[in-house]
Write a protein that holds these residues in place. Structure first.
Motif: not given
Length: 217
Positions: A12-13, A63-66, A98-102
Protein backbone atom coordinates in the motif's frame (compact mmCIF):
# COMPACT_ATOMS: atom_id res chain seq x y z
CA UNK A 1 27.77 -9.48 -4.32
CA UNK A 2 24.13 -9.95 -5.34
CA UNK A 3 22.28 -6.94 -3.98
CA UNK A 4 18.57 -7.56 -3.45
CA UNK A 5 17.11 -4.29 -4.70
CA UNK A 6 13.56 -5.48 -5.38
CA UNK A 7 10.91 -6.89 -3.05
CA UNK A 8 7.80 -8.00 -4.91
CA UNK A 9 4.96 -8.33 -2.41
CA UNK A 10 1.51 -6.69 -2.23
CA UNK A 11 1.86 -3.17 -0.86
CA UNK A 12 0.00 0.00 0.00
CA UNK A 13 1.03 3.62 -0.38
CA UNK A 14 1.33 6.40 2.17
CA UNK A 15 2.21 10.02 1.41
CA UNK A 16 3.30 12.67 3.90
CA UNK A 17 4.69 16.19 3.96
CA UNK A 18 6.79 16.90 7.05
CA UNK A 19 9.20 19.65 6.09
CA UNK A 20 12.28 19.05 3.96
CA UNK A 21 11.98 15.62 2.35
CA UNK A 22 15.63 14.52 2.70
CA UNK A 23 15.30 13.67 6.39
CA UNK A 24 12.03 11.77 6.18
CA UNK A 25 13.38 9.74 3.25
CA UNK A 26 15.99 8.35 5.63
CA UNK A 27 13.53 8.10 8.52
CA UNK A 28 10.89 5.97 6.81
CA UNK A 29 13.21 3.99 4.56
CA UNK A 30 14.83 2.18 7.47
CA UNK A 31 11.53 1.11 9.10
CA UNK A 32 10.76 -2.60 8.96
CA UNK A 33 7.86 -3.16 6.60
CA UNK A 34 8.72 -0.20 4.36
CA UNK A 35 9.59 -1.52 0.91
CA UNK A 36 10.47 1.58 -1.10
CA UNK A 37 10.48 5.35 -0.76
CA UNK A 38 10.68 8.25 -3.16
CA UNK A 39 10.46 11.99 -2.64
CA UNK A 40 8.63 14.49 -4.76
CA UNK A 41 5.97 17.15 -5.02
CA UNK A 42 2.23 16.79 -4.45
CA UNK A 43 -0.85 18.38 -2.91
CA UNK A 44 -1.21 21.23 -5.38
CA UNK A 45 -2.47 22.02 -8.88
CA UNK A 46 0.63 23.37 -10.63
CA UNK A 47 1.45 21.11 -13.62
CA UNK A 48 4.89 19.51 -13.86
CA UNK A 49 6.44 21.09 -10.74
CA UNK A 50 10.21 21.27 -10.31
CA UNK A 51 12.29 22.12 -7.25
CA UNK A 52 12.89 25.69 -8.43
CA UNK A 53 9.32 26.05 -9.69
CA UNK A 54 7.14 24.08 -7.31
CA UNK A 55 4.06 26.28 -7.50
CA UNK A 56 1.45 25.30 -4.91
CA UNK A 57 2.84 21.82 -4.25
CA UNK A 58 4.53 20.54 -1.08
CA UNK A 59 7.69 18.49 -0.60
CA UNK A 60 6.43 15.00 0.25
CA UNK A 61 7.59 11.43 0.66
CA UNK A 62 5.72 8.59 -1.01
CA UNK A 63 6.09 5.25 0.79
CA UNK A 64 5.35 1.73 -0.42
CA UNK A 65 4.77 -0.46 2.63
CA UNK A 66 3.81 -4.04 3.39
CA UNK A 67 0.63 -3.85 5.54
CA UNK A 68 1.34 -7.31 6.96
CA UNK A 69 4.59 -5.99 8.48
CA UNK A 70 3.79 -2.39 9.38
CA UNK A 71 0.51 -0.52 9.85
CA UNK A 72 -0.59 2.87 8.62
CA UNK A 73 -0.97 3.82 12.27
CA UNK A 74 2.74 3.07 12.78
CA UNK A 75 3.60 5.37 9.90
CA UNK A 76 1.34 8.08 11.31
CA UNK A 77 3.11 7.80 14.66
CA UNK A 78 6.42 8.48 12.94
CA UNK A 79 4.83 11.34 11.00
CA UNK A 80 3.66 13.14 14.13
CA UNK A 81 6.91 12.73 16.04
CA UNK A 82 9.55 13.68 13.49
CA UNK A 83 8.55 16.87 11.70
CA UNK A 84 11.51 19.05 10.80
CA UNK A 85 9.45 22.19 11.39
CA UNK A 86 6.79 23.13 13.92
CA UNK A 87 3.34 21.59 13.78
CA UNK A 88 1.80 24.82 15.08
CA UNK A 89 3.71 27.70 13.46
CA UNK A 90 2.60 28.79 9.98
CA UNK A 91 5.15 27.98 7.28
CA UNK A 92 5.27 28.25 3.51
CA UNK A 93 3.43 25.56 1.58
CA UNK A 94 6.64 23.93 0.35
CA UNK A 95 7.37 22.62 3.85
CA UNK A 96 3.86 22.36 5.33
CA UNK A 97 2.60 19.49 7.48
CA UNK A 98 0.46 17.40 5.15
CA UNK A 99 -1.18 13.97 5.09
CA UNK A 100 -2.37 12.79 1.68
CA UNK A 101 -4.68 9.81 2.10
CA UNK A 102 -5.09 7.08 -0.53
CA UNK A 103 -8.39 5.58 0.64
CA UNK A 104 -11.20 6.06 3.14
CA UNK A 105 -9.50 3.96 5.80
CA UNK A 106 -6.39 6.14 5.69
CA UNK A 107 -8.57 9.25 5.84
CA UNK A 108 -10.33 8.02 8.97
CA UNK A 109 -7.11 6.96 10.68
CA UNK A 110 -5.38 10.23 9.80
CA UNK A 111 -8.34 12.31 11.01
CA UNK A 112 -8.52 10.42 14.28
CA UNK A 113 -4.78 10.75 14.82
CA UNK A 114 -4.98 14.50 14.22
CA UNK A 115 -7.70 14.77 16.89
CA UNK A 116 -5.55 12.81 19.34
CA UNK A 117 -2.47 14.93 18.66
CA UNK A 118 -4.48 18.15 18.92
CA UNK A 119 -5.74 17.08 22.34
CA UNK A 120 -2.15 16.91 23.55
CA UNK A 121 -1.22 20.37 22.28
CA UNK A 122 -1.89 23.75 23.82
CA UNK A 123 -1.69 25.32 20.34
CA UNK A 124 -3.67 24.70 17.18
CA UNK A 125 -2.10 22.16 14.82
CA UNK A 126 -1.74 23.29 11.21
CA UNK A 127 -1.57 19.84 9.60
CA UNK A 128 -3.82 19.43 6.55
CA UNK A 129 -5.42 16.13 5.51
CA UNK A 130 -6.38 15.92 1.82
CA UNK A 131 -6.86 13.24 -0.85
CA UNK A 132 -3.71 12.04 -2.57
CA UNK A 133 -3.54 13.40 -6.10
CA UNK A 134 -0.80 13.40 -8.69
CA UNK A 135 2.68 12.71 -7.34
CA UNK A 136 5.64 14.20 -9.22
CA UNK A 137 9.00 12.57 -8.38
CA UNK A 138 11.69 15.05 -7.42
CA UNK A 139 14.90 15.37 -9.40
CA UNK A 140 17.39 12.50 -9.09
CA UNK A 141 19.75 14.39 -6.80
CA UNK A 142 17.02 14.60 -4.17
CA UNK A 143 16.33 10.86 -4.12
CA UNK A 144 18.19 9.03 -1.32
CA UNK A 145 20.12 12.26 -0.79
CA UNK A 146 22.12 11.05 2.22
CA UNK A 147 23.09 7.79 0.55
CA UNK A 148 24.24 9.61 -2.57
CA UNK A 149 26.83 11.37 -0.43
CA UNK A 150 28.67 8.03 -0.22
CA UNK A 151 29.79 7.53 -3.82
CA UNK A 152 31.78 4.35 -3.21
CA UNK A 153 28.80 2.75 -1.49
CA UNK A 154 26.50 3.84 -4.32
CA UNK A 155 28.85 2.21 -6.84
CA UNK A 156 29.22 -0.95 -4.74
CA UNK A 157 25.49 -1.65 -4.70
CA UNK A 158 25.01 -0.73 -8.37
CA UNK A 159 22.60 2.11 -7.69
CA UNK A 160 21.13 3.55 -10.90
CA UNK A 161 18.83 6.51 -11.51
CA UNK A 162 15.81 4.20 -11.59
CA UNK A 163 16.85 2.36 -8.45
CA UNK A 164 17.03 5.61 -6.50
CA UNK A 165 13.22 5.39 -6.38
CA UNK A 166 12.59 1.65 -6.51
CA UNK A 167 15.38 -0.05 -4.55
CA UNK A 168 14.61 -1.53 -1.14
CA UNK A 169 18.34 -1.67 -0.42
CA UNK A 170 18.76 2.03 -1.19
CA UNK A 171 15.88 2.92 1.13
CA UNK A 172 17.42 0.93 3.98
CA UNK A 173 20.98 2.17 3.53
CA UNK A 174 19.79 5.77 3.20
CA UNK A 175 18.70 5.46 6.83
CA UNK A 176 21.60 3.43 8.16
CA UNK A 177 24.30 5.81 6.89
CA UNK A 178 22.83 8.65 8.97
CA UNK A 179 22.63 6.53 12.12
CA UNK A 180 19.03 5.30 12.04
CA UNK A 181 17.69 1.81 12.57
CA UNK A 182 20.20 0.55 15.11
CA UNK A 183 23.05 -1.93 14.87
CA UNK A 184 20.99 -4.99 15.78
CA UNK A 185 18.54 -4.34 12.96
CA UNK A 186 21.36 -3.67 10.50
CA UNK A 187 23.17 -6.88 11.36
CA UNK A 188 19.99 -8.86 10.72
CA UNK A 189 19.51 -6.97 7.44
CA UNK A 190 22.94 -7.74 5.94
CA UNK A 191 22.05 -11.14 4.42
CA UNK A 192 18.56 -9.96 3.44
CA UNK A 193 20.04 -7.05 1.47
CA UNK A 194 22.81 -9.13 -0.09
CA UNK A 195 25.70 -7.01 1.20
CA UNK A 196 29.26 -8.36 1.11
CA UNK A 197 31.62 -8.03 4.08
CA UNK A 198 33.39 -4.90 2.83
CA UNK A 199 30.17 -3.05 2.08
CA UNK A 200 28.58 -4.12 5.36
CA UNK A 201 31.58 -2.91 7.33
CA UNK A 202 31.48 0.50 5.66
CA UNK A 203 27.79 0.93 6.52
CA UNK A 204 28.45 -0.36 10.03
CA UNK A 205 31.08 2.36 10.52
CA UNK A 206 28.68 5.08 9.36
CA UNK A 207 25.96 3.79 11.64
CA UNK A 208 28.27 3.79 14.66
CA UNK A 209 29.54 7.29 13.88
CA UNK A 210 26.15 8.90 13.30
CA UNK A 211 23.83 7.00 15.65
CA UNK A 212 21.96 9.33 17.97
CA UNK A 213 22.45 12.38 15.77
CA UNK A 214 19.68 14.64 14.53
CA UNK A 215 18.09 14.58 11.08
CA UNK A 216 18.45 17.83 9.21
CA UNK A 217 18.42 19.33 5.74
Amino acid sequence: MIVKHEINVPYRKATFGMGCFWGCDSLFGVMDGVLRTRVGYSGGTTPDPEYRNMGDHTEVIEIDYDPTKISYADLLDKFWNFHEYSLTAPIKRQYMSLILYHDEEQKQLATQSLKEEAAKSSEELITEIIPAGAFYPAEDYHQKYRLQGHSDLVDAIGLTRKLLQTSHVAARLNGYVVGLGGMEQFESDIPKLGLDDKTAEYVREQLRKNEGGMLYC
